[in-house]
Write a protein that holds these residues in place. Structure first.
Motif, PDB file in Angstrom:
ATOM      1  N   THR A 101       0.766  -1.182   0.115  1.00  0.00           N
ATOM      2  CA  THR A 101       0.206   0.023  -0.059  1.00  0.00           C
ATOM      3  C   THR A 101       0.753   1.269   0.125  1.00  0.00           C
ATOM      4  N   ASN A 102       0.213   2.469  -0.186  1.00  0.00           N
ATOM      5  CA  ASN A 102       0.777   3.778  -0.065  1.00  0.00           C
ATOM      6  C   ASN A 102       0.786   4.211   1.450  1.00  0.00           C
ATOM      7  N   CYS A 103       1.093   5.548   1.348  1.00  0.00           N
ATOM      8  CA  CYS A 103       1.175   6.070   2.956  1.00  0.00           C
ATOM      9  C   CYS A 103      -0.080   5.771   3.750  1.00  0.00           C
ATOM     10  N   PHE A 138       5.514  -1.040   1.827  1.00  0.00           N
ATOM     11  CA  PHE A 138       5.467   0.430   1.399  1.00  0.00           C
ATOM     12  C   PHE A 138       5.464   0.383  -0.218  1.00  0.00           C
ATOM     13  N   THR A 168       6.154   2.182  -3.795  1.00  0.00           N
ATOM     14  CA  THR A 168       6.651   3.600  -4.081  1.00  0.00           C
ATOM     15  C   THR A 168       6.207   3.576  -5.629  1.00  0.00           C
ATOM     16  N   TYR A 203      -1.917  -0.352  -7.547  1.00  0.00           N
ATOM     17  CA  TYR A 203      -1.125  -1.336  -7.453  1.00  0.00           C
ATOM     18  C   TYR A 203      -1.303  -2.806  -8.091  1.00  0.00           C
ATOM     19  N   SER A 261      -8.017   3.751  -1.828  1.00  0.00           N
ATOM     20  CA  SER A 261      -7.169   4.837  -1.652  1.00  0.00           C
ATOM     21  C   SER A 261      -8.421   5.725  -1.230  1.00  0.00           C
ATOM     22  N   ASN A 308      -4.746  13.778   0.172  1.00  0.00           N
ATOM     23  CA  ASN A 308      -4.593  12.236   0.032  1.00  0.00           C
ATOM     24  C   ASN A 308      -4.009  11.701   1.242  1.00  0.00           C
ATOM     25  N   VAL A 330       0.793   7.885  -5.283  1.00  0.00           N
ATOM     26  CA  VAL A 330       1.332   6.994  -4.453  1.00  0.00           C
ATOM     27  C   VAL A 330       1.379   7.249  -3.185  1.00  0.00           C
ATOM     28  N   CYS A 331       2.249   8.290  -3.015  1.00  0.00           N
ATOM     29  CA  CYS A 331       2.186   8.719  -1.341  1.00  0.00           C
ATOM     30  C   CYS A 331       2.451  10.318  -1.681  1.00  0.00           C
TER      31      CYS A 331
END
Length: 761
Positions: free
Chosen positions: A104-106, A128, A130, A160, A180, A281, A750-751
């Protein structure tokens, strides 16, 4: 190896002790290493700290110790020990019902911690993701393959997951997607600035987060002061910052549907808590906790009766937080500010909170733009679209400045230049078709289909309640008819006309006294009126029972039931719509109780020794409305109030003047009072139904032949604008294509540090 203990005399002045430390610095350094790192200092470390103590540190042992604790050496050992301790605790926890891996992202760190808190078992494994993982999925392939072999479920966000499914079709068997959460409607100005042709972002006061207004103002060669002036209603309107809600909602719902998760109900819950995003985000912890619960239900994993918010630390709160600008906040119905919070620079429990006001934020942003632009070409991810061109190229800057990004020139113009068309009579009225005149402006808050809306006031308020029900909105009704009553009979007895059976509340004093009576703070002397037919009527609702009451017991039972329903309404309502109708009223000389009708009209007997006519002035109306707002806030802190003024003229006046003059006075007082309430209280607003009906642009076309009753064409115009601005119907409304594309762009992020797109627009 043993070290000599430095000779310490019984008494030394401070400077003497520093000299002693310098003399025996190697011994002090070795002792510190043994005590803190449990090992001897290597040659490099020994030399560094000896030189520090004998030089810059001036023999200060405390400074040297703080320097050691802040070093990479210490932090590395600390992290290793911390991880060992964490692994030991993790191994002692029971295994999970299902082994989960999260890619996953952040947002995923909080998700995994919420799942772990809700299960009390060993936490999911976490990777994480990227931008490099997206651009080069083969690099992440081994980790995903290992997860397939070692876990029962692989959680991924759609971005992803789409990439990895192409590389690893076997993933489909264990893959569960989760959304997300991106929602730019609270912070539509936030954007990214990066070096052209790369993924490298410009770092400013809020790390990778930047203001599109500040960036384009810098490009235009504006001063910091001129840039600060752009953070205003006129510019926000021109840049369409107020129009992001529908697009953000649609993009969020689309993301949920991709994951097989309906987010409509969750969005309503999040919205009820105010701003649910730290930045476009970064959702707040309660959002992630709700998604964790949904995933656990989907995976049939039993949850503990625990609230993750009480035990999980919101790590995204340690990152940059973008404010909700006050003008945007007012339209959403929340509190706003212009304080920008940067990334926490250290450990969460020790780190200071770094924040900037608007002026400091602009100054530091300009410094970062200048620094990076000296060696690179920097570009904004927010495209220089037509709406930005109108502000920064064609000179529409709230009437204060004219700016050309291309020529980087700034020129002063008069205050009215560039104002929106709605602020000019010719454009807004003379050149606008009757049915298209729109004096509403920006809505102060939104009414969703599930929003509990209560209505009260003069007879014109009934149009709002009827149309809300007709359009499928939640018209709150706390006093409902028995099932045995037919629809016609229920309506005859005033069920469903308003939210409770209080009849018409023409004056602000009636509204205030209704609230006071409902909560036992006012018990009027008048409690029963006799009707001409010998039956009884409630003096404060003389027409809600067409056949009257047979006895006092029946009347009081009905009143008690009614006041209980009124209490429920005030305590549960989300939006209370009140239509101010009159300033004239009849009241009791004994205690000031105000009646909806003069005694003797429907019941009771006029007696000038007991009753008096009153025409409330502006100060009295304001005092009554202020008192009501204060009382409502005590019972319901989340309720918004929308005031309107009835356009229906007085049927008669007891004042010794022409009924037209009396009407003008009454409506003027009420109109100014409604405006003042909207200005005084952030959760109050005014809707201009009075102006729509009475405005001479329609040449009297919205009144029937009696010049008093509002016809269907007028009501249609009012309600069309009401729904367009305040209740567009959620998903049924069509989001703007350009803003929807911007909202969807956020799901490609993504982050907060890295964007997927290759080149900035």
């Amino acid at each position: 190896m043993f070290f000599k203990k430095p000779p310490l005399p019984e008494s030394l002045p401070p400077q003497g002790f520093a000299d002693l430390v310098k003399q025996h610095a190697p011994d002090f350094v070795q002792a510190a290493y043994l005590a803190i790192l449990n090992r001897e200092a290597d040659a490099g470390g020994l030399q560094h700290y000896v030189e520090y103590l004998r030089g810059e540190g001036s023999g200060d042992v405390g400074k040297a110790l703080r320097r050691l604790i802040a070093s990479d050496e210490f932090l590395g050992v600390f992290e290793e020990r911390s991880q060992f301790h964490t692994r030991a605790i993790t191994d002692s926890l029971p295994p999970p019902q299902k082994r989960i891996a999260i890619f996953t992202n952040c947002q995923g760190n909080n998700l995994g911690r919420c799942i772990q808190a809700l299960t009390g078992t060993q936490p999911p494994s976490f990777k994480f993701v990227t931008a490099e993982d997206i651009l080069h999925p083969e690099r992440g392939l081994p980790g995903v393959q290992a997860a397939l072999a070692e876990t029962d479920v692989v959680l991924m966000q759609p971005l992803y997951a789409d990439v990895m499914l192409k590389q690893l079709p076997a993933l489909a068997g264990k893959l569960v997607m989760f959304p997300s959460v991106s929602f730019p409607a609270f912070q539509p100005d936030q954007c990214y600035v990066r070096i052209r042709g790369t993924l490298n972002e410009v770092s400013g006061p809020l790390g990778p987060y930047h203001s599109s207004i500040a960036y384009y103002a810098w490009r235009a060669g504006m001063s910091r002061r001129q840039t600060a002036d752009l953070f205003c209603d006129a510019v926000y309107r021109e840049l369409r910052f107020y129009d992001y809600w529908d697009s953000a909602t649609q993009a969020l719902f689309d993301e949920g549907e991709r994951c097989g998760m309906s987010l409509q109900g969750l969005l309503k819950q999040w919205r009820a808590r105010g701003c649910f995003m730290h930045s476009p985000n970064h959702p707040k912890l309660f959002v992630v906790a709700d998604i964790a619960r949904e995933l656990m239900r989907k995976l049939d994993i039993e949850a503990l009766p625990i609230d993750p918010l009480e035990v999980v630390w919101d790590n995204l709160a340690d990152t940059s937080i973008w404010p909700v600008y006050p003008e945007i906040a007012r339209r959403i119905g929340i509190e706003g500010n212009l304080i920008f919070k940067g990334n926490n620079p250290g450990l969460p429990s020790k780190s200071p909170i770094v924040s900037f006001d608007l002026e400091a934020f602009i100054a530091r942003s300009f410094e970062s733009f200048e620094h990076y632009s000296q060696s690179h070409e920097i570009v904004c991810t927010r495209a220089f679209t037509a709406r930005y061109q109108r502000v920064f190229d064609s000179g529409r800057l709230a009437g204060t400045t004219t700016v050309s990004v291309k020529s980087a020139t700034v020129a002063r113009v008069h205050p009215y230049a560039g104002l929106p068309a709605r602020q000019f009579w010719k454009q807004a009225m003379q050149l606008t078709a009757t049915g298209e005149v729109d004096p509403v402006g920006e809505a102060a808050f939104r009414i969703e289909p599930a929003t509990r809306v209560a209505t009260a006031g003069s007879c014109f308020a009934q149009h709002i309640s009827q149309r809300l029900q007709r359009h499928g909105f939640n018209h709150l009704q706390t006093e409902t008819a028995a099932e045995s009553l037919t629809a016609a009979e229920a309506q005859r007895r005033h069920y469903g006309v308003y939210s409770a059976r209080y009849g018409n509340l023409y004056t602000a004093r009636q509204l205030l006294q209704l609230f006071q009576r409902a909560y036992g703070d006012f018990a009027p002397v008048e409690s029963v009126w006799l009707r001409p037919d010998g039956r009884l009527a409630d003096p404060f609702r003389p027409e809600i029972e067409p056949d009257g009451f047979s006895d006092v017991t029946a009347l009081e039972a009905s009143r008690a039931q009614h006041l209980a329903a009124v209490r429920e309404m005030f305590e549960t309502v989300d939006v209370f719509v009140f239509t101010l109708g009159l300033t004239e009223a009849w009241r009791s000389r004994a205690d000031g109780a105000v009646f909806p009708l003069a005694p003797g009209v429907a019941a009771g007997v006029m007696d000038v020794s007991r009753y008096e006519w009153v025409n409330f002035g502006f100060a009295e109306v304001m005092a009554d409305l202020d008192a009501f707002i204060a009382l409502l806030a005590q019972k319901n802190t989340k309720a918004h109030v929308l005031f309107t003024v009835s356009p229906v003229p007085l049927a008669a006046t007891y004042d010794h003047r022409h009924v037209l003059a009396a009407t003008t006075y009454s409506k003027s007082v009420l109109r100014v009072a409604a405006e003042e309430m909207a200005r005084r209280h952030a959760h109050c607003a005014y809707f201009p139904s009075y102006e729509i009906i009475t405005g001479h642009f329609n040449r009297g076309a919205y009144y029937d032949s009696d010049l008093r009753s509002v016809n269907s064409a007028g009501v249609d115009h009012v309600m069309r604008l009401f729904f367009a601005h305040y209740a567009p119907g959620g998903r049924s409304s069509v989001p703007d294509a350009e803003l929807l594309e911007e909202a969807r762009d956020n799901y490609r992020i993504v982050c907060e540090e890295e964007l997927l797109a290759g080149g900035a627009r």
